[in-house]
Design a protein around this motif. Sequence first.
Motif, PDB file in Angstrom:
ATOM      1  N   ILE A   1       0.832  -1.205   0.000  1.00 54.07           N
ATOM      2  CA  ILE A   1       0.000   0.000   0.000  1.00 54.07           C
ATOM      3  C   ILE A   1       0.868   1.258   0.000  1.00 54.07           C
ATOM      4  N   GLY A   2       1.922   1.251   0.805  1.00 57.76           N
ATOM      5  CA  GLY A   2       2.795   2.426   0.874  1.00 57.76           C
ATOM      6  C   GLY A   2       3.458   2.743  -0.449  1.00 57.76           C
ATOM      7  N   VAL A   3       3.926   1.729  -1.150  1.00 58.15           N
ATOM      8  CA  VAL A   3       4.589   1.956  -2.430  1.00 58.15           C
ATOM      9  C   VAL A   3       3.572   2.363  -3.500  1.00 58.15           C
ATOM     10  N   MET A   4       2.346   1.894  -3.366  1.00 57.99           N
ATOM     11  CA  MET A   4       1.312   2.311  -4.320  1.00 57.99           C
ATOM     12  C   MET A   4       0.987   3.800  -4.194  1.00 57.99           C
TER      13      MET A   4
ATOM     14  N   GLY B   1       6.653 -13.757  -7.297  1.00 56.02           N
ATOM     15  CA  GLY B   1       7.870 -12.984  -7.502  1.00 56.02           C
ATOM     16  C   GLY B   1       8.328 -12.302  -6.231  1.00 56.02           C
ATOM     17  N   TYR B   2       8.484 -10.994  -6.327  1.00 55.86           N
ATOM     18  CA  TYR B   2       8.999 -10.190  -5.224  1.00 55.86           C
ATOM     19  C   TYR B   2       7.976  -9.134  -4.829  1.00 55.86           C
ATOM     20  N   THR B   3       8.061  -8.705  -3.573  1.00 52.76           N
ATOM     21  CA  THR B   3       7.194  -7.643  -3.063  1.00 52.76           C
ATOM     22  C   THR B   3       8.021  -6.404  -2.800  1.00 52.76           C
TER      23      THR B   3
ATOM     24  N   GLU C   1       8.014   6.842 -10.093  1.00 47.88           N
ATOM     25  CA  GLU C   1       8.896   6.325  -9.050  1.00 47.88           C
ATOM     26  C   GLU C   1       8.829   4.798  -8.999  1.00 47.88           C
ATOM     27  N   ARG C   2       7.658   4.219  -9.198  1.00 48.28           N
ATOM     28  CA  ARG C   2       7.565   2.750  -9.237  1.00 48.28           C
ATOM     29  C   ARG C   2       8.371   2.190 -10.411  1.00 48.28           C
ATOM     30  N   GLU C   3       8.378   2.893 -11.527  1.00 52.44           N
ATOM     31  CA  GLU C   3       9.215   2.479 -12.659  1.00 52.44           C
ATOM     32  C   GLU C   3      10.688   2.536 -12.270  1.00 52.44           C
ATOM     33  N   ASN C   4      11.077   3.583 -11.541  1.00 51.56           N
ATOM     34  CA  ASN C   4      12.466   3.700 -11.080  1.00 51.56           C
ATOM     35  C   ASN C   4      12.826   2.560 -10.126  1.00 51.56           C
ATOM     36  N   ILE C   5      11.891   2.191  -9.260  1.00 55.31           N
ATOM     37  CA  ILE C   5      12.119   1.079  -8.342  1.00 55.31           C
ATOM     38  C   ILE C   5      12.359  -0.197  -9.143  1.00 55.31           C
ATOM     39  N   GLU C   6      11.530  -0.443 -10.148  1.00 51.18           N
ATOM     40  CA  GLU C   6      11.697  -1.645 -10.978  1.00 51.18           C
ATOM     41  C   GLU C   6      13.044  -1.652 -11.693  1.00 51.18           C
TER      42      GLU C   6
END
Length: 68
Positions: A12-15, A59-61, A21-26
């Motif tokens: 929830i926090g990452v959403m 996969g991964y969380t 930013e999620r693309e950068n994390i990936e």
Amino acid sequence: MNSQKFIGVWTIGVMQVSSEERENIEKQFNKVATEKDDWFYKVVTKKGTYFVADNGEMGYTAMLPSEY
């Protein structure tokens, strides 16, 4: 060295962070996961620090450090 790794779950926090930013994390996760084969990764972007852990099913969380 390692099989294909992917982020299958976002907490929830990452959403709450931007899709950019999620693309950068990936991108950072893919980079560190090819450098070291592990079940837990620390991912650092220009905007923050995140943890990515093998969840055993999908996969991964990806999570905020406060969610670990």
